[in-house]
Design an enzyme around this catalytic site. Sequence first.
Site, PDB file in Angstrom:
ATOM      1  N   CYS A 162      10.066   0.396  -3.426  1.00 18.69           N
ATOM      2  CA  CYS A 162      11.040   1.477  -3.226  1.00 18.69           C
ATOM      3  C   CYS A 162      10.329   2.803  -3.006  1.00 18.69           C
ATOM      4  CB  CYS A 162      11.969   1.562  -4.427  1.00 18.69           C
ATOM      5  SG  CYS A 162      11.113   1.497  -5.992  1.00 18.69           S
TER       6      CYS A 162
ATOM      7  N   GLU B 192      14.606   2.930   5.788  1.00 16.33           N
ATOM      8  CA  GLU B 192      13.642   2.138   5.025  1.00 16.33           C
ATOM      9  C   GLU B 192      13.432   0.783   5.707  1.00 16.33           C
ATOM     10  OE1 GLU B 192      14.926   0.601   1.116  1.00 16.33           O
ATOM     11  OE2 GLU B 192      13.158   1.586   0.306  1.00 16.33           O
TER      12      GLU B 192
ATOM     13  N   LYS C 104      20.754  -9.912 -14.699  1.00 19.22           N
ATOM     14  CA  LYS C 104      20.934 -10.779 -13.523  1.00 19.22           C
ATOM     15  C   LYS C 104      19.732 -10.501 -12.627  1.00 19.22           C
ATOM     16  CE  LYS C 104      22.018 -11.446  -9.697  1.00 19.22           C
ATOM     17  NZ  LYS C 104      21.079 -12.055  -8.712  1.00 19.22           N
TER      18      LYS C 104
ATOM     19  N   GLU D 105      18.882   2.851  -8.704  1.00 23.24           N
ATOM     20  CA  GLU D 105      17.642   3.173  -7.987  1.00 23.24           C
ATOM     21  C   GLU D 105      17.669   2.379  -6.694  1.00 23.24           C
ATOM     22  OE1 GLU D 105      14.622   2.701  -6.227  1.00 23.24           O
ATOM     23  OE2 GLU D 105      13.514   1.896  -7.953  1.00 23.24           O
TER      24      GLU D 105
END
Length: 477
Positions: free
Chosen positions: A280, A379, A171, A246
Amino acid sequence: MSKLFIDGENVPATGGGTIPVYSPVTGEAYAEIARGQSQDVDAAVRAARAAVNGDWGKKTATERGRVLVQIGSKVLENIDELAEIEARDTGKPIALARKDIEALARYFEFYGGAADKVHGEVIPYLAGYTVSVVREPCGVVGHIIPWNYPAQMLGRTIAPALAMGNASVVKPAEDACMTSLRFAEIANEAGLPAGALNIVTGYGKEAGAALAEHPDINLITFTGSPGVGVAIQTAAAANHVKCVLELGGKCPQVVFEDADLDKAIPVIVGAIIQNAGQTCSAGSRVLVQRTVFDQVVARLAARFSEVRVGLPETSPDCGPIITKAQFGRVNQFIAECKQSGLPVIAEGFMDSDLPEDGYYVKPVVFGPVPRNHKLALEEVFGPVLAVLPFDDEDDAVALANGTDYGLVASIWSENGGRQQRLAKRLEGGQVFINCYGAGGGVELPFGGIRKSGHGREKGLLALDEFSITKTVVSHHG
Ligand code: NAI
Ligand code: MG
């Protein structure tokens, strides 16, 4: 309009729905993708199960490896087309998109070569016994991937899965899935049997959730936000399957007074502006020893003010942000930082001819950032760098490890003892010494701890994640 890719065929979503695809470069809708839902996910999982039980599952490791290597070659043959699709879909500079497609090919070369080198073990046991431990595929793997490096993420997650003989249902992110769809066709042309790879486009809450919750999935892998990571892990728990997650980072680059700044500064700046900070493992915190703080800040400022935001085809340092929603999020974060009085060390600049409705953000460095400030802990996922001072090694370690995340860290120092001490003490899945990011690093095991997730991808270790062991105990007297 793009279709789903199920059992080797391009098929429309059964519900008939579509999702518009916007160009980050102009903000205009330029295509539509199919809005896959649970019945489409179900069809894809059935096709994958049939592949595991059929042609694909019956192939030897050598045969699987050969198919993967062939896919790698075909990707390289089609690199111009794929890089163009990737750049159009994500807005990233064309040179970066090209590197991403090369990485996609590398994943298939690497895991294609590895497929028939997974040997298992023989364990010494009681007299009259022979014990072997063999590695077997998990079965059907669900992969939910994000939009920041769509091609790389695809390769990173499906190449090791296929190498081990699993079949995959992917997906991709609704914000960038064009490369996955074209790739699936290329993979089948390269000899991947129907059903071994299926792509179901759609919204996260619909197709994504349906895949994560599907009772016939044996393993689920996810890269994306920590909140959705919790949802994936919860769904996996309900089905008693393993998940690999992750979930991003707030990665520190630790600069000591003995660092070679000529070498460090360009890499430090590159590690936050690459892909407009939507990475990331972006090096989003620069921790600087107080004795050289002013000097480092001055050099960062000089370099950062040269950072150019532009159209993908003009080889800018930064392209636009992926979507209007992320654009809004990043701008909001920057506005809050400015309102809270954080000093701006430097800003990049934007080309003058940028389309008005594209999602362009001016890169910015703030500092000194207080340790408890939102920018020091959360983040941003945009081109925003935080600079913080520290006193000594102990302080550097406390500061570097002092967020909820733990993914990647770097040490900038010419002192060998310090390099090794810090490498032991910094928490996360990868530590770089006098370098960062190591150019894609298909070979290098990667993953996080805490809020950055768990499990390891890349390198040979990924083959463990995408397989299960069976211990065979034979008594022969
Ligand atoms: P997201 O986590 O919502 O999206 C990632 C993928 O998960 C997409 O394919 C999406 O369709 C799918 N998804 C979303 N909701 C789902 C659900 N309930 N069940 C199953 N699948 C679902 O991330 P989003 O909204 O695109 O970005 C938000 C933030 O997430 C970013 O600002 C960034 O901080 C972080 N992020 C981290 C990434 C990384 O590389 N670790 C990549 C993308 C985003
Ligand atoms: Mg897009």
